[in-house]
Design a protein around this motif. Structure first.
Motif, short mmCIF file in Angstrom:
data_model
loop_
_atom_site.label_atom_id
_atom_site.label_comp_id
_atom_site.label_asym_id
_atom_site.label_seq_id
_atom_site.Cartn_x
_atom_site.Cartn_y
_atom_site.Cartn_z
N GLY A 10 -5.28 55.64 86.96
CA GLY A 10 -6.62 55.58 87.02
C GLY A 10 -7.08 54.52 86.06
O GLY A 10 -6.39 53.38 86.22
N ILE A 11 -8.14 54.33 85.46
CA ILE A 11 -8.56 53.12 84.53
C ILE A 11 -8.61 53.61 83.31
O ILE A 11 -8.91 54.86 82.92
N ARG A 12 -7.81 52.96 82.29
CA ARG A 12 -7.70 53.16 80.69
C ARG A 12 -8.88 52.16 80.10
O ARG A 12 -8.68 51.07 80.26
N ILE A 13 -9.63 53.01 79.04
CA ILE A 13 -10.37 52.21 78.37
C ILE A 13 -10.61 52.61 76.85
O ILE A 13 -10.90 53.88 76.85
N SER A 14 -10.16 52.29 75.88
CA SER A 14 -10.23 52.76 74.45
C SER A 14 -9.40 54.01 74.39
O SER A 14 -10.15 55.00 73.90
N TYR A 15 -8.36 54.22 74.89
CA TYR A 15 -7.58 55.29 74.89
C TYR A 15 -8.05 56.28 75.57
O TYR A 15 -7.72 57.57 75.36
N ARG A 16 -8.97 56.34 76.49
CA ARG A 16 -9.58 57.27 77.60
C ARG A 16 -9.23 56.82 79.01
O ARG A 16 -9.05 55.85 79.29
N LEU A 86 -10.44 60.85 62.76
CA LEU A 86 -10.45 62.33 62.17
C LEU A 86 -8.94 62.70 62.60
O LEU A 86 -8.10 63.49 61.74
N ALA A 87 -8.70 62.50 63.93
CA ALA A 87 -7.39 62.98 64.44
C ALA A 87 -6.11 62.26 63.63
O ALA A 87 -5.23 63.01 63.29
N ALA A 88 -6.13 60.91 63.27
CA ALA A 88 -5.33 60.27 62.50
C ALA A 88 -5.30 60.85 61.32
O ALA A 88 -4.14 61.12 60.53
N LEU A 92 -2.36 63.72 63.70
CA LEU A 92 -2.34 63.84 65.07
C LEU A 92 -2.04 62.36 65.79
O LEU A 92 -2.29 61.38 65.08
N ASP A 93 -1.62 62.11 66.82
CA ASP A 93 -1.37 60.98 67.35
C ASP A 93 -2.84 60.59 67.90
O ASP A 93 -3.43 61.27 68.97
N ASP A 94 -3.34 59.72 67.46
CA ASP A 94 -4.80 59.27 67.70
C ASP A 94 -4.94 58.43 69.12
O ASP A 94 -6.06 58.19 69.72
N THR A 95 -3.84 58.08 69.72
CA THR A 95 -3.68 57.45 70.95
C THR A 95 -3.38 58.54 72.04
O THR A 95 -3.42 58.12 73.28
N ASN A 96 -3.34 59.61 71.72
CA ASN A 96 -3.17 61.02 72.60
C ASN A 96 -4.57 61.33 72.88
O ASN A 96 -5.29 62.07 72.15
N GLU A 97 -5.02 61.05 74.18
CA GLU A 97 -6.44 61.50 74.28
C GLU A 97 -6.82 62.88 74.50
O GLU A 97 -8.02 63.24 74.20
N ALA A 98 -5.85 63.65 74.69
CA ALA A 98 -6.06 65.24 75.07
C ALA A 98 -6.29 65.91 73.40
O ALA A 98 -7.13 66.54 73.33
N ALA A 99 -5.33 65.17 72.43
CA ALA A 99 -5.38 65.66 71.09
C ALA A 99 -6.62 65.18 70.67
O ALA A 99 -7.52 65.92 69.96
N VAL A 100 -7.22 64.05 70.83
CA VAL A 100 -8.54 63.51 70.47
C VAL A 100 -9.66 64.08 71.03
O VAL A 100 -10.67 64.56 70.20
#
Length: 176
Positions: A10-16, A86-88, A92-100
């Protein structure tokens, strides 16, 4: 607005990541705009990151965020950035969008309930979160507290803001 490639995911924007079946014919394709290296024009509302809009030759495609079911309320870009911080901080991995997204959902759920009523830390000191009742002023004092906004809006009396002289009643108020 952003210029992004439409990839297999898909499309990725700001780790989403945003994805939709309607992007199928456009995946890994050149947009036809050589000045932007073949990237696709993507628009989004920074106050509602639940979807983005991709301009194609046939028109606009609305593409939802893939982790939208994990979040129970709308959110803005600054809320997303705060959830990443907050995730960082939580390790947590702040690049993992499911965790964020899980941190974001917890943050928005806490926001629905309002501030903590027990106590809050301000400048290193613990203070009561509930407002402390003020001592009422003496009726004869010169400065009376102004009525709150709701009382002002409901009141048939308002402060005169016009420059033309109008007959005023007691205390500089005129009738609406």
């Amino acid at each position: 607005m952003a210029w992004r490639a439409v990839n297999d995911y898909g499309i990725r924007i700001s780790y989403r990541t945003y994805d939709y079946a309607g992007l199928g014919p456009h995946r890994r394709q050149h947009s036809g705009i050589t000045a932007k290296r073949g990237l696709w024009e993507v628009h989004y509302d920074p106050y509602d990151l639940s979807q983005v809009f991709v301009r194609t030759r046939q028109g606009w495609i609305t593409v939802p965020w893939v982790h939208l079911p994990l979040v129970n309320a709308p959110f803005a870009d600054f809320t997303w950035q705060h959830a990443r911080r907050l995730a960082a901080e939580a390790g947590l991995d702040d690049t993992n969008e499911a965790a964020v997204a899980r941190v974001l959902d917890e943050l928005l759920t806490r926001g629905e309930h309002g501030p903590d009523r027990r106590s809050t830390k301000v400048g290193g000191r613990t203070r009561a979160a509930l407002p402390v009742p003020c001592r009422p002023r003496h009726p004869g004092s010169r400065r009376n507290p102004s009525p709150n906004l709701n009382q002002r809006l409901r009141s048939p009396w308002r402060i005169s803001a016009s420059s033309t002289p109008t007959p005023k009643l007691k205390d500089g108020y005129e009738q609406a």
